[in-house]
Design an enzyme around this catalytic site. Sequence first.
Site, PDB file in Angstrom:
ATOM      1  N   GLU A 183     -72.849 -44.277  63.625  1.00  0.00           N
ATOM      2  CA  GLU A 183     -72.801 -43.828  65.107  1.00  0.00           C
ATOM      3  C   GLU A 183     -74.092 -43.472  65.676  1.00  0.00           C
ATOM      4  O   GLU A 183     -74.605 -43.682  66.686  1.00  0.00           O
ATOM      5  CB  GLU A 183     -71.828 -42.547  65.205  1.00  0.00           C
ATOM      6  CG  GLU A 183     -70.555 -42.866  64.694  1.00  0.00           C
ATOM      7  CD  GLU A 183     -70.304 -42.522  63.150  1.00  0.00           C
ATOM      8  OE1 GLU A 183     -69.174 -42.139  62.766  1.00  0.00           O
ATOM      9  OE2 GLU A 183     -71.191 -42.723  62.381  1.00  0.00           O
ATOM     10  N   ALA A 223     -65.923 -66.878  36.031  1.00  0.00           N
ATOM     11  CA  ALA A 223     -65.965 -68.200  36.480  1.00  0.00           C
ATOM     12  C   ALA A 223     -65.500 -69.104  35.551  1.00  0.00           C
ATOM     13  O   ALA A 223     -65.524 -68.962  34.256  1.00  0.00           O
ATOM     14  CB  ALA A 223     -67.512 -68.636  36.762  1.00  0.00           C
ATOM     15  N   ARG A 256     -73.275 -58.848  43.412  1.00  0.00           N
ATOM     16  CA  ARG A 256     -74.386 -57.781  42.769  1.00  0.00           C
ATOM     17  C   ARG A 256     -74.949 -56.789  43.788  1.00  0.00           C
ATOM     18  O   ARG A 256     -75.290 -55.747  43.640  1.00  0.00           O
ATOM     19  CB  ARG A 256     -75.296 -58.626  42.094  1.00  0.00           C
ATOM     20  CG  ARG A 256     -74.796 -59.387  40.849  1.00  0.00           C
ATOM     21  CD  ARG A 256     -75.720 -60.221  40.327  1.00  0.00           C
ATOM     22  NE  ARG A 256     -75.186 -61.078  39.263  1.00  0.00           N
ATOM     23  CZ  ARG A 256     -75.959 -61.870  38.624  1.00  0.00           C
ATOM     24  NH1 ARG A 256     -77.028 -62.415  39.098  1.00  0.00           N
ATOM     25  NH2 ARG A 256     -75.298 -62.775  37.558  1.00  0.00           N
ATOM     26  N   THR A 265     -72.282 -62.748  26.312  1.00  0.00           N
ATOM     27  CA  THR A 265     -72.672 -63.229  27.468  1.00  0.00           C
ATOM     28  C   THR A 265     -74.239 -62.948  27.521  1.00  0.00           C
ATOM     29  O   THR A 265     -74.800 -63.926  28.262  1.00  0.00           O
ATOM     30  CB  THR A 265     -71.960 -62.599  28.684  1.00  0.00           C
ATOM     31  OG1 THR A 265     -70.516 -62.841  28.549  1.00  0.00           O
ATOM     32  CG2 THR A 265     -72.445 -62.967  30.079  1.00  0.00           C
ATOM     33  N   ASP A 298     -76.584 -66.313  27.709  1.00  0.00           N
ATOM     34  CA  ASP A 298     -76.918 -66.707  29.008  1.00  0.00           C
ATOM     35  C   ASP A 298     -78.300 -66.032  29.583  1.00  0.00           C
ATOM     36  O   ASP A 298     -79.018 -66.489  30.790  1.00  0.00           O
ATOM     37  CB  ASP A 298     -75.902 -66.336  30.284  1.00  0.00           C
ATOM     38  CG  ASP A 298     -74.348 -67.180  29.938  1.00  0.00           C
ATOM     39  OD1 ASP A 298     -74.698 -67.985  29.236  1.00  0.00           O
ATOM     40  OD2 ASP A 298     -73.488 -66.574  30.610  1.00  0.00           O
ATOM     41  N   GLY A 313     -67.840 -61.553  29.253  1.00  0.00           N
ATOM     42  CA  GLY A 313     -67.158 -62.719  28.870  1.00  0.00           C
ATOM     43  C   GLY A 313     -65.571 -62.345  28.854  1.00  0.00           C
ATOM     44  O   GLY A 313     -65.196 -61.173  29.106  1.00  0.00           O
ATOM     45  N   LEU A 328     -64.301 -58.927  26.905  1.00  0.00           N
ATOM     46  CA  LEU A 328     -64.575 -57.790  27.468  1.00  0.00           C
ATOM     47  C   LEU A 328     -63.648 -57.827  28.863  1.00  0.00           C
ATOM     48  O   LEU A 328     -63.242 -56.634  29.104  1.00  0.00           O
ATOM     49  CB  LEU A 328     -66.123 -57.927  28.271  1.00  0.00           C
ATOM     50  CG  LEU A 328     -66.281 -56.451  29.080  1.00  0.00           C
ATOM     51  CD1 LEU A 328     -66.426 -55.358  28.165  1.00  0.00           C
ATOM     52  CD2 LEU A 328     -67.731 -56.893  29.663  1.00  0.00           C
TER      53      LEU A 328
END
Length: 369
Positions: free
Chosen positions: A78, A182, A212, A224, A228, A295, A298
Amino acid sequence: MIISTEASGGIVRPARNRYGADPVDSGNDQFFMREALREAELGAGYTSPNPAVGAVIVRDGRIIGRGHHKRCGGPHAEIEAFRSLLSESDAAGADLYVTLEPCSTAGRTPPCCDAVIRNRVRRVVVGCLDPNPKHAGRGIEILRSAGIEVETGVLEEECRTHHEAFFRWITAGRPFVLLKMAETLDGKIAAANGDSKWVTSETARERVAYLRRLSDAVLAGAETFRTDSPRFTARTPDGAVLKTPRRFIATHHPEILSGAGEGWEQAVLDTPEDWRDFLMRLGRENVTMLLIEGGGELAASAIRARAVDKIEFHVAPKLLGGRGSRPVLGGPDPASLSEAVELDRMRVSQLGRDLRIEAYPVYPEHRGE
């Protein structure tokens, strides 16, 4: 279920006319509240633990002022909207649209209700009420007592969804937990050897970068992390880092984090009690939203612990097959379909070639509530 086609995220403001005001649809409260939500989106992910509120000021069917909360401790939406006016007196007799009830108590900044009254706003339109017990409904009462017309509940569902992480944190003392996965159309997240680059499209990965940005913390499993080598940063499409949330890896072996550089934290999450303690700790540390990125083991653990508030699955038009390929949800085999977690308020949209499925889990013990 809602099905739509949309981009990966981001807000495009309408063009301004030569007088500096945005062309709008006169007299439409929902239209103006959507513009306030557009403003709110600009601050999303940068204001925690405060909510990312947006506001617009309207006179004679045109937006003359805009503002959003930019950072915790900074001016609220505001105040930013009032400051955007060409003249301080322009707010007198105008309408203010705000996604969340104006605050009524002093914290790091003065109460917004005082500024609304001081600027002689004619009418205030509120998307949703503040669940914070310090504020809930009090701001509405103060404004009405000052002779200001107040309308509430305009695009309430959309506003509540925008503020859902803050609402969870302020009412439960723990972060809102979003599980993002995914997968291929047949429910696989990786080949048997762990190869998962890339299951989904670049458009979907841009969406993950946006998630994120919204999050205060990101959590992934050790496999993961090893496979990755993720950075878990929020980046623009050209690679510029917008934000690095806190980064947790669920593991019993903290040594796997030693070569990853600074900023990685360990989480041991074997039982529902571990999850509860972990989330309550994050809540005390002002984490309002936690993003789980896999992954499959989890993800299953989080579901079993009833830790997940919302899921967002990105489904690629691919079939992987194979008995050794890794499923989107692991864990022990259920005894019957009665153990299935149902999904409510499902929304399906398109991310490039992929599908994005958003929904809210309804755990078996909560059915019928």
